[in-house]
Write a protein that holds these residues in place. Sequence first.
Motif, PDB file in Angstrom:
ATOM      1  N   LEU A  24       0.857  -1.190   0.000  1.00 10.29           N
ATOM      2  CA  LEU A  24       0.000   0.000   0.000  1.00 10.29           C
ATOM      3  C   LEU A  24       0.891   1.238   0.000  1.00 10.29           C
ATOM      4  O   LEU A  24       1.936   1.224   0.649  1.00 10.29           O
ATOM      5  CB  LEU A  24      -0.848  -0.044   1.270  1.00 10.29           C
ATOM      6  CG  LEU A  24      -1.874   1.000   1.665  1.00 10.29           C
ATOM      7  CD1 LEU A  24      -2.912   0.331   2.562  1.00 10.29           C
ATOM      8  CD2 LEU A  24      -1.287   2.184   2.388  1.00 10.29           C
ATOM      9  N   LEU A  34      -9.067   2.783   2.522  1.00  7.64           N
ATOM     10  CA  LEU A  34      -8.757   1.364   2.711  1.00  7.64           C
ATOM     11  C   LEU A  34     -10.089   0.678   3.009  1.00  7.64           C
ATOM     12  O   LEU A  34     -10.697   0.918   4.052  1.00  7.64           O
ATOM     13  CB  LEU A  34      -7.778   1.217   3.880  1.00  7.64           C
ATOM     14  CG  LEU A  34      -7.325  -0.177   4.255  1.00  7.64           C
ATOM     15  CD1 LEU A  34      -6.625  -0.870   3.101  1.00  7.64           C
ATOM     16  CD2 LEU A  34      -6.385  -0.112   5.459  1.00  7.64           C
ATOM     17  N   LYS A  42      -8.598  -4.165   8.056  1.00  8.45           N
ATOM     18  CA  LYS A  42      -8.370  -2.718   7.908  1.00  8.45           C
ATOM     19  C   LYS A  42      -7.761  -2.122   9.181  1.00  8.45           C
ATOM     20  O   LYS A  42      -6.755  -1.414   9.120  1.00  8.45           O
ATOM     21  CB  LYS A  42      -9.690  -2.008   7.574  1.00  8.45           C
ATOM     22  CG  LYS A  42     -10.357  -2.532   6.317  1.00  8.45           C
ATOM     23  CD  LYS A  42     -11.656  -1.820   6.011  1.00  8.45           C
ATOM     24  CE  LYS A  42     -12.746  -1.999   7.053  1.00  8.45           C
ATOM     25  NZ  LYS A  42     -13.248  -3.392   7.183  1.00  8.45           N
ATOM     26  N   THR A  45      -4.255  -3.165   9.665  1.00 11.02           N
ATOM     27  CA  THR A  45      -3.317  -2.412   8.813  1.00 11.02           C
ATOM     28  C   THR A  45      -2.931  -1.099   9.484  1.00 11.02           C
ATOM     29  O   THR A  45      -1.753  -0.748   9.560  1.00 11.02           O
ATOM     30  CB  THR A  45      -3.950  -2.142   7.424  1.00 11.02           C
ATOM     31  OG1 THR A  45      -4.346  -3.387   6.853  1.00 11.02           O
ATOM     32  CG2 THR A  45      -2.977  -1.440   6.502  1.00 11.02           C
ATOM     33  N   THR A 189     -10.210   4.220   6.724  1.00  6.79           N
ATOM     34  CA  THR A 189     -10.911   2.956   6.529  1.00  6.79           C
ATOM     35  C   THR A 189     -12.400   3.220   6.726  1.00  6.79           C
ATOM     36  O   THR A 189     -12.786   4.059   7.537  1.00  6.79           O
ATOM     37  CB  THR A 189     -10.485   1.853   7.522  1.00  6.79           C
ATOM     38  OG1 THR A 189     -11.186   2.053   8.750  1.00  6.79           O
ATOM     39  CG2 THR A 189      -9.000   1.853   7.776  1.00  6.79           C
ATOM     40  N   TYR A 204      -7.849   1.198  -1.853  1.00  9.82           N
ATOM     41  CA  TYR A 204      -7.395  -0.193  -1.811  1.00  9.82           C
ATOM     42  C   TYR A 204      -8.536  -1.012  -1.246  1.00  9.82           C
ATOM     43  O   TYR A 204      -9.198  -0.591  -0.299  1.00  9.82           O
ATOM     44  CB  TYR A 204      -6.195  -0.355  -0.870  1.00  9.82           C
ATOM     45  CG  TYR A 204      -4.922   0.225  -1.412  1.00  9.82           C
ATOM     46  CD1 TYR A 204      -3.980  -0.575  -2.055  1.00  9.82           C
ATOM     47  CD2 TYR A 204      -4.664   1.585  -1.300  1.00  9.82           C
ATOM     48  CE1 TYR A 204      -2.818  -0.031  -2.566  1.00  9.82           C
ATOM     49  CE2 TYR A 204      -3.502   2.137  -1.809  1.00  9.82           C
ATOM     50  CZ  TYR A 204      -2.580   1.321  -2.444  1.00  9.82           C
ATOM     51  OH  TYR A 204      -1.425   1.854  -2.955  1.00  9.82           O
ATOM     52  N   ASP A 214      -6.724  -2.314  -6.261  1.00 11.83           N
ATOM     53  CA  ASP A 214      -6.494  -0.899  -5.974  1.00 11.83           C
ATOM     54  C   ASP A 214      -6.607  -0.097  -7.249  1.00 11.83           C
ATOM     55  O   ASP A 214      -6.417  -0.620  -8.350  1.00 11.83           O
ATOM     56  CB  ASP A 214      -5.147  -0.660  -5.269  1.00 11.83           C
ATOM     57  CG  ASP A 214      -3.950  -0.946  -6.155  1.00 11.83           C
ATOM     58  OD1 ASP A 214      -3.448  -2.082  -6.113  1.00 11.83           O
ATOM     59  OD2 ASP A 214      -3.534  -0.026  -6.886  1.00 11.83           O
TER      60      ASP A 214
END
Length: 234
Positions: A24, A34, A42, A45, A189, A204, A214
């Motif tokens: 990413l 995201l 998510k 991440t 997110t 993404y 993405d």
Amino acid sequence: MSALELEDVNAYYGNSHILYDLDLHVDQNEVVALLGRNGAGKTTTLRSITGTIPRREGRIDFRDESIVDDSVDAISNKGIKLVPEERRIFPTLTVQENLMLSRDSCKGESRPIEEMYDIFPILDDLRGNNGQNLSGGEQQMLSVARALVQSPDLLLLDEPTEGLAPVIVEDLEEILKDIVSEDVTVLITEQNVEFALELSERAYIIESGENAWDGTIEELRDREDLLEKYLSVG
Ligand code: ATP
């Protein structure tokens, strides 16, 4: 210039392997979404970026420097600020005290609290109210303001619309649009895909901890198959 770069990131909670070779990147002053279903990874991440996860591996660079071995505090001091899904505000402190505490705990540059009241007029009327007496929407505004007062270089927003009434979501969208038009880089997110698409330039999609797709928001808007398959929008 790349603000944030993740390459081949793997993340774990104990024996559970959650992220698999995730890639990413977010450019300076870019707003990136995201997306993914519940449990896609998510939040994990974002926690991998802030270092608040027991174990992660791979390349995580902020402004071309590795942060993967940095402590949570060191990462925060570099200007990466997370607004967590669970809105971490202090319930028995007032709005003003919540903002002051956030400003004073910031090692780097901070912004004047009065600026936060200009951005979030709703908080201006509530300066003396305790955190616990705010509505969900007001708490979310305060949570974003607490991050913003620390003058972040990279703002990570974890599902900011979660549990908010539609009218509050609209207010938040307008405020965030103003914020992202400033000199700030954002990774957001969301399960509210429409909200994320309104704010972002690229997205993404992750599924079961892996990159699934993405591209630009324009591309995504035309891909009903993706929206249906990964995001339950159809
Ligand atoms: P949500 O919208 O539900 O927050 P998400 O895409 O943010 O979804 P994560 O919260 O990153 O997903 O969760 C990814 C996976 O990691 C899920 O299977 C979840 O059960 C698991 N998980 C999350 N936190 C922990 C934890 N503290 N310990 C063990 N497993 C966890």
